[in-house]
Design a protein around this motif. Sequence first.
Motif, mmCIF file in Angstrom:
data_model
loop_
_atom_site.group_PDB
_atom_site.id
_atom_site.type_symbol
_atom_site.label_atom_id
_atom_site.label_comp_id
_atom_site.label_asym_id
_atom_site.label_seq_id
_atom_site.Cartn_x
_atom_site.Cartn_y
_atom_site.Cartn_z
ATOM 1 N N LYS A 12 39.238 35.000 35.774
ATOM 2 C CA LYS A 12 39.760 36.045 34.895
ATOM 3 C C LYS A 12 39.340 37.444 35.348
ATOM 4 O O LYS A 12 40.000 38.429 34.988
ATOM 5 C CB LYS A 12 39.315 35.810 33.456
ATOM 6 C CG LYS A 12 37.805 35.882 33.243
ATOM 7 C CD LYS A 12 37.452 35.639 31.774
ATOM 8 C CE LYS A 12 35.953 35.738 31.544
ATOM 9 N NZ LYS A 12 35.600 35.509 30.123
ATOM 10 N N TYR A 39 41.935 39.820 36.810
ATOM 11 C CA TYR A 39 42.988 40.375 35.965
ATOM 12 C C TYR A 39 42.483 41.562 35.156
ATOM 13 O O TYR A 39 43.191 42.059 34.282
ATOM 14 C CB TYR A 39 43.538 39.300 35.031
ATOM 15 C CG TYR A 39 44.191 38.152 35.768
ATOM 16 C CD1 TYR A 39 45.505 38.228 36.207
ATOM 17 C CD2 TYR A 39 43.477 36.989 36.049
ATOM 18 C CE1 TYR A 39 46.098 37.184 36.897
ATOM 19 C CE2 TYR A 39 44.062 35.931 36.738
ATOM 20 C CZ TYR A 39 45.374 36.043 37.154
ATOM 21 O OH TYR A 39 45.954 35.006 37.839
ATOM 22 N N GLU A 40 41.260 42.019 35.423
ATOM 23 C CA GLU A 40 40.659 43.101 34.670
ATOM 24 C C GLU A 40 40.267 44.236 35.616
ATOM 25 O O GLU A 40 39.891 43.990 36.760
ATOM 26 C CB GLU A 40 39.417 42.589 33.921
ATOM 27 C CG GLU A 40 39.708 41.431 32.965
ATOM 28 C CD GLU A 40 38.444 40.766 32.447
ATOM 29 O OE1 GLU A 40 37.348 41.088 32.976
ATOM 30 O OE2 GLU A 40 38.551 39.941 31.537
ATOM 31 N N THR A 46 37.827 45.813 36.669
ATOM 32 C CA THR A 46 36.398 45.890 36.961
ATOM 33 C C THR A 46 36.162 45.362 38.364
ATOM 34 O O THR A 46 36.950 44.572 38.875
ATOM 35 C CB THR A 46 35.571 45.064 35.966
ATOM 36 O OG1 THR A 46 36.045 43.706 35.976
ATOM 37 C CG2 THR A 46 35.699 45.623 34.555
#
Length: 430
Positions: free
Chosen positions: A138, A141-142, A144
């Motif tokens: 995940k 998908y961010e 960061t």
Amino acid sequence: VVREIPSHAEAFSDCFETSLCCRFPGVIEKDVDCFNPLYALTTRLFDEDAGKSIYFSAGLFLPASEKATSAHDVVPPPLQPGLFSFPPTQRFATADFPYTLNPPYWAKDDPVSYMIDNADLLLKQGRVVWGAIVQANKGLYEPTYGVGYGGEVIYDPAGRLPTDDLVQVAQRLFALKGKPPHDPLLNHIATHLTEETTRAFGLDIPTTFCPQPVKLSSTYFDQLFLPDGMLTLPFFPLLISEQCPGAVMLLPWQLWPEGLAEYWLRVSEEKFGMRHSSEPWRAQMQAAYAKETEQRERHALLEQQGPDALFEEGVRYFSGRGVAQDYTQARILWESAALANHARSLNNLGTMFIRGLGIEASPERGFAFYLRAAMEGLALGQLNLAKMYLDGIGTTPDRASAQRWLLEAAGQNNAEASKLLSAHFGAEAQ
């Protein structure tokens, strides 16, 4: 096998889309042995949902001998008609490419190191095909930065299958996760996707699922190789090589076709309301990589000290005691200790998978870890295993097995096990 073939008038209604019909004599392997190319064309041109490509649709009926198995000189199709394309050579002279893949510290003991060890070869000699994401951490998908993460991709090694078809196949494969089909080959893929810890390199997708020669591979995404550090789109260029079969690597965005990176960033900006880029992240990358190097060195020191030290370090990360709470780091440390059958680490891993702490919940895997902890003689593991048997979580309900493990735990003066024995078995427990 003799089969009466109906006439065209009997098989199809009278309309433009069915006015042209292609038959494939002798192809008995399919329920349908004909193909309406005009139907595929009109669907592609006029339907709101364009569906599969004409090549993909025809492949449903073509005999296996007619399908592409290798085509080293085939130029991959454009991402979207007339928008993006690759140079005709399909290869890049990247010997002077300024970036190298930054391997994570955990890759040393992970089979994905096969791909990472071949990264330089792929950069210097690999050829380009389109790929599509099936699943990934995940963190990809961010907005960061964490150096990079693993994922599963599919690709057509012949380079013929368009990106929209690859994405459709990838989505169908992901839908198998946690739902094992009857087909043993697909069941193997579903299990691989569900477990998330196994690796695959060049795994063939059954032709019953996809008629084109598509393969699935595990890979590692260095976030600096993505324009915005994220998997903003579900498709991207990959590097492959016959010298390292099954190893696939994201083509760094600096080498992408003209316009693709800008298109990617534009979609990202629409999604997040601001434009992200991997370029300003270089300082963050250096800091993150330094942290990973420190963790790698500390991990190696703890391995020398033994599984108890690994377990205690995992407890620190799990509880956030003196460090930032990090379930992933705790799991990595406990998995290292579990290699030596460290009972408390095995039990804690079971709890993480049961509760889905830092990882997708998997009662079956949690049950497996509790079983190993119980067999190592840990009373808490025996108690947790008995509860799983009583409630039928991760396994089928089994009162006899539950009673057995409650007796084992109660024999080690576990008070909760004694209470459960009395509550569920009464005089039987005597």
